[in-house]
Scaffold this motif. Structure first.
Motif, PDB file in Angstrom:
ATOM      1  N   MET A   1       0.849  -1.183   0.000  1.00  0.00           N
ATOM      2  CA  MET A   1       0.000   0.000   0.000  1.00  0.00           C
ATOM      3  C   MET A   1       0.889   1.238   0.000  1.00  0.00           C
ATOM      4  O   MET A   1       1.769   1.385   0.846  1.00  0.00           O
ATOM      5  CB  MET A   1      -0.910   0.000   1.229  1.00  0.00           C
ATOM      6  N   SER A   2       0.678   2.138  -0.961  1.00  0.00           N
ATOM      7  CA  SER A   2       1.505   3.330  -1.081  1.00  0.00           C
ATOM      8  C   SER A   2       1.241   4.305   0.064  1.00  0.00           C
ATOM      9  O   SER A   2       0.230   4.214   0.766  1.00  0.00           O
ATOM     10  CB  SER A   2       1.227   4.026  -2.418  1.00  0.00           C
ATOM     11  N   VAL A   3       2.162   5.255   0.226  1.00  0.00           N
ATOM     12  CA  VAL A   3       2.007   6.262   1.272  1.00  0.00           C
ATOM     13  C   VAL A   3       0.728   7.073   1.056  1.00  0.00           C
ATOM     14  O   VAL A   3      -0.010   7.370   1.997  1.00  0.00           O
ATOM     15  CB  VAL A   3       3.237   7.193   1.314  1.00  0.00           C
ATOM     16  N   ALA A   4       0.450   7.408  -0.192  1.00  0.00           N
ATOM     17  CA  ALA A   4      -0.748   8.201  -0.487  1.00  0.00           C
ATOM     18  C   ALA A   4      -2.015   7.443  -0.110  1.00  0.00           C
ATOM     19  O   ALA A   4      -2.959   8.017   0.459  1.00  0.00           O
ATOM     20  CB  ALA A   4      -0.772   8.566  -1.967  1.00  0.00           C
ATOM     21  N   ARG A   6      -2.207   5.033   2.125  1.00  0.00           N
ATOM     22  CA  ARG A   6      -2.237   4.948   3.593  1.00  0.00           C
ATOM     23  C   ARG A   6      -2.790   6.230   4.205  1.00  0.00           C
ATOM     24  O   ARG A   6      -3.616   6.202   5.116  1.00  0.00           O
ATOM     25  CB  ARG A   6      -0.837   4.678   4.135  1.00  0.00           C
ATOM     26  N   LEU A   7      -2.315   7.370   3.698  1.00  0.00           N
ATOM     27  CA  LEU A   7      -2.807   8.651   4.217  1.00  0.00           C
ATOM     28  C   LEU A   7      -4.295   8.832   3.911  1.00  0.00           C
ATOM     29  O   LEU A   7      -5.059   9.349   4.736  1.00  0.00           O
ATOM     30  CB  LEU A   7      -1.997   9.796   3.621  1.00  0.00           C
ATOM     31  N   GLY A   8      -4.703   8.366   2.727  1.00  0.00           N
ATOM     32  CA  GLY A   8      -6.117   8.434   2.382  1.00  0.00           C
ATOM     33  C   GLY A   8      -6.959   7.587   3.313  1.00  0.00           C
ATOM     34  O   GLY A   8      -8.063   7.977   3.703  1.00  0.00           O
ATOM     35  N   LYS A   9      -6.433   6.439   3.694  1.00  0.00           N
ATOM     36  CA  LYS A   9      -7.172   5.574   4.612  1.00  0.00           C
ATOM     37  C   LYS A   9      -7.273   6.207   5.989  1.00  0.00           C
ATOM     38  O   LYS A   9      -8.326   6.143   6.638  1.00  0.00           O
ATOM     39  CB  LYS A   9      -6.488   4.212   4.707  1.00  0.00           C
ATOM     40  N   VAL A  10      -6.182   6.829   6.451  1.00  0.00           N
ATOM     41  CA  VAL A  10      -6.223   7.510   7.747  1.00  0.00           C
ATOM     42  C   VAL A  10      -7.289   8.606   7.730  1.00  0.00           C
ATOM     43  O   VAL A  10      -8.084   8.736   8.673  1.00  0.00           O
ATOM     44  CB  VAL A  10      -4.842   8.094   8.097  1.00  0.00           C
ATOM     45  N   TRP A  11      -7.310   9.397   6.640  1.00  0.00           N
ATOM     46  CA  TRP A  11      -8.296  10.473   6.560  1.00  0.00           C
ATOM     47  C   TRP A  11      -9.712   9.917   6.536  1.00  0.00           C
ATOM     48  O   TRP A  11     -10.623  10.449   7.177  1.00  0.00           O
ATOM     49  CB  TRP A  11      -8.038  11.324   5.326  1.00  0.00           C
ATOM     50  N   ARG A  12      -9.918   8.798   5.825  1.00  0.00           N
ATOM     51  CA  ARG A  12     -11.231   8.168   5.784  1.00  0.00           C
ATOM     52  C   ARG A  12     -11.644   7.703   7.180  1.00  0.00           C
ATOM     53  O   ARG A  12     -12.785   7.857   7.595  1.00  0.00           O
ATOM     54  CB  ARG A  12     -11.201   6.987   4.818  1.00  0.00           C
ATOM     55  N   PHE A  13     -10.689   7.135   7.936  1.00  0.00           N
ATOM     56  CA  PHE A  13     -10.990   6.664   9.285  1.00  0.00           C
ATOM     57  C   PHE A  13     -11.309   7.832  10.217  1.00  0.00           C
ATOM     58  O   PHE A  13     -12.161   7.703  11.099  1.00  0.00           O
ATOM     59  CB  PHE A  13      -9.827   5.843   9.843  1.00  0.00           C
ATOM     60  N   VAL A  14     -10.622   8.962  10.034  1.00  0.00           N
ATOM     61  CA  VAL A  14     -10.948  10.149  10.838  1.00  0.00           C
ATOM     62  C   VAL A  14     -12.388  10.566  10.599  1.00  0.00           C
ATOM     63  O   VAL A  14     -13.127  10.914  11.533  1.00  0.00           O
ATOM     64  CB  VAL A  14      -9.980  11.307  10.507  1.00  0.00           C
ATOM     65  N   GLU A 275     -10.751  -7.243   0.483  1.00  0.00           N
ATOM     66  CA  GLU A 275     -10.609  -6.505   1.734  1.00  0.00           C
ATOM     67  C   GLU A 275     -11.312  -5.156   1.644  1.00  0.00           C
ATOM     68  O   GLU A 275     -10.988  -4.330   0.767  1.00  0.00           O
ATOM     69  CB  GLU A 275      -9.137  -6.305   2.069  1.00  0.00           C
ATOM     70  N   PRO A 276     -12.285  -4.886   2.498  1.00  0.00           N
ATOM     71  CA  PRO A 276     -12.973  -3.581   2.464  1.00  0.00           C
ATOM     72  C   PRO A 276     -12.043  -2.469   2.946  1.00  0.00           C
ATOM     73  O   PRO A 276     -11.426  -2.584   4.010  1.00  0.00           O
ATOM     74  CB  PRO A 276     -14.164  -3.773   3.401  1.00  0.00           C
ATOM     75  N   PHE A 277     -11.942  -1.415   2.178  1.00  0.00           N
ATOM     76  CA  PHE A 277     -10.999  -0.340   2.470  1.00  0.00           C
ATOM     77  C   PHE A 277     -11.301   0.316   3.813  1.00  0.00           C
ATOM     78  O   PHE A 277     -10.386   0.723   4.530  1.00  0.00           O
ATOM     79  CB  PHE A 277     -11.064   0.699   1.347  1.00  0.00           C
ATOM     80  N   GLU A 278     -12.571   0.425   4.167  1.00  0.00           N
ATOM     81  CA  GLU A 278     -12.971   1.104   5.400  1.00  0.00           C
ATOM     82  C   GLU A 278     -13.258   0.134   6.532  1.00  0.00           C
ATOM     83  O   GLU A 278     -13.811   0.508   7.556  1.00  0.00           O
ATOM     84  CB  GLU A 278     -14.212   1.964   5.140  1.00  0.00           C
ATOM     85  N   GLY A 279     -12.889  -1.128   6.377  1.00  0.00           N
ATOM     86  CA  GLY A 279     -13.217  -2.124   7.384  1.00  0.00           C
ATOM     87  C   GLY A 279     -14.589  -2.724   7.121  1.00  0.00           C
ATOM     88  O   GLY A 279     -15.227  -2.465   6.090  1.00  0.00           O
ATOM     89  N   ILE A 280     -15.063  -3.554   8.053  1.00  0.00           N
ATOM     90  CA  ILE A 280     -16.350  -4.232   7.887  1.00  0.00           C
ATOM     91  C   ILE A 280     -17.461  -3.223   7.577  1.00  0.00           C
ATOM     92  O   ILE A 280     -17.549  -2.170   8.209  1.00  0.00           O
ATOM     93  CB  ILE A 280     -16.701  -5.024   9.159  1.00  0.00           C
TER      94      ILE A 280
END
Length: 409
Positions: A1-4, A6-14, A275-280
């Motif tokens: 998973m690229s840095v971009a 990963r950062l996108g996933k963090v922002w989505r989780f926020v 794998e769901p990007f945002e989790g279950i």
């Protein structure tokens, strides 16, 4: 998973979970020296067994946020992980032997978030030690485990709570009074769940852990029992049908249907193809009488009630974790009524688990027979415990209860 990414996933989780919990989700996946979140203060009367992602970013996070730092001791078989969580949340100690700690380390409430097959054993020991207990799902992975846990609950004067959280979600609490008003009418409940992809060596794959039926599907079985019980009219007789896409992996990519003699229809589909990007992710549709509702991943609720229509949004996402985890501190909650629901959903869960293992595709089920069988197992567990105590003390074992003296589970 690229840095971009990963950062996108963090922002989505926020956006989904809020910044505070996102930080703890990130911290829980490492054993790096994260700064202390709380210094020690308060009664230090809470212990946590299991310092994995859930114990850290859900249990410890919500206890700390809702009741401050009251952490006494924690345990995990991974010494680095238990030390990291103890440091992060300000636990008094990270212990290497939870069995001894239950007897000797001061605490009043024990949270159990270890591997599934160990939940019941830890809960039985904690109840025997006089603690209030919160045990994560599943509460047991076999009927014998469930019987030993129920025997321990009956012998204890302390509360026993379970980690099935969907009934505590904001969406379900909004719907509950209206669903209860449709007394006696059949319920249609459809739950479609996109779950995590699990590799062949994932610990869920260990046969001793109860399959994904215990690990995941139990959540929506428990939600169904809760909704059916709102008007006190849980139907007794059911037919259970299991339809897997692949017979060799019958606990995922599977459709489970439960139908009652009254006409209730419960449908659960668990898919895990990517794998769901945002989790279950969960999509839930229900209908009872004139009431229809749609829950989109517990982030949004839409309700149609005859000519009335309304919508609600939940930010952050609310699957009921916070309210469920703080159950031990809720002096107004009826934990015994909730436990009766958990017992029944666990009986469904263990029946379906057995169907997965045996390849059975259809089975008749009644709560009357399942509870009677469980009660017989509870009495056997009580007799075994009495015999063990007699061996240790030299005293004769206590007389077993007769059928008319058995308490109702």
């Amino acid at each position: 998973m690229s840095v971009a990414v990963r950062l996108g996933k963090v922002w989505r989780f926020v956006q989904i979970y809020g910044p505070g919990r996102t930080v703890e989700k990130a911290a829980s996946r490492q054993t790096a020296a994260w700064p202390k979140r709380y210094r020690r203060r308060g009664p230090q009367d809470v212990a946590i067994i299991g310092c994995g992602q859930f114990g850290w970013s859900t249990i410890a996070h919500f206890v700390a946020r809702g009741r401050g730092n009251r952490f006494g001791w924690c345990y995990d078989p991974d010494a680095a992980r238990r030390a990291a969580m103890a440091r992060r949340f300000g636990f008094r100690s990270a212990v290497a032997d939870p069995w001894t700690a239950l007897e000797t380390e001061p605490c009043d409430t024990v949270y159990i978030a270890s591997n599934h097959a160990s939940h019941a054993d830890y809960a039985v020991a904690a109840l025997a030690a006089g603690k209030r207990v919160y045990v994560e799902k599943p509460v047991a992975v076999s009927l014998d485990q469930l019987a030993r846990l129920e025997a321990a609950r009956r012998a204890s004067r302390r509360a026993l709570h379970a980690g099935y959280n969907r009934p505590f979600s904001a969406a379900i609490r909004r719907l509950a009074p209206r669903l209860a008003a449709e007394r006696g009418r059949p319920l249609t409940l459809s739950c479609t769940v996109a779950g995590h992809v699990l590799g062949p060596d994932h610990w869920y794959r260990d046969p001793a852990e109860g399959t994904r039926i215990c690990g995941n599907v139990g959540h929506w079985l428990d939600l169904a029992v809760h909704l059916l019980s709102l008007d006190g009219a849980l139907p007794d007789a059911w037919e259970i049908t299991l339809t897997p896409a692949n017979a060799d992996e019958a606990d995922e990519n599977v459709s489970i249907a439960l139908t009652s003699a009254r006409g209730d229809l419960i449908s659960i589909v668990l898919t895990a193809r990517a794998e769901p990007f945002e989790g279950i992710r969960e999509s839930i549709l229900l209908q009872r009488g004139t009431l229809q509702a749609e829950i989109a991943d517990f982030r949004a609720l839409r309700v149609w009630d005859g000519p009335k229509r309304r919508s609600h949004r939940f930010l952050p996402k609310d699957v009921g974790h916070e309210t469920a985890i703080l159950q031990p501190f809720d002096r107004q909650g009826d934990w015994q009524a909730r436990w009766r629901e958990v017992l029944r959903s666990s009986l469904w869960m263990l029946t379906i688990t057995d169907m997965v293992r045996t390849g059975e595709r259809r089975r008749a089920f009644t709560f009357t027979h399942a509870l009677a069988d469980l009660d017989d197992r509870v009495l056997a567990a009580q007799a075994a415990q009495a015999a063990q105590i007699a061996d240790q003390t030299g005293e004769p074992p206590a007389r077993a209860a007769t059928a008319s003296e058995r308490p109702s589970p």
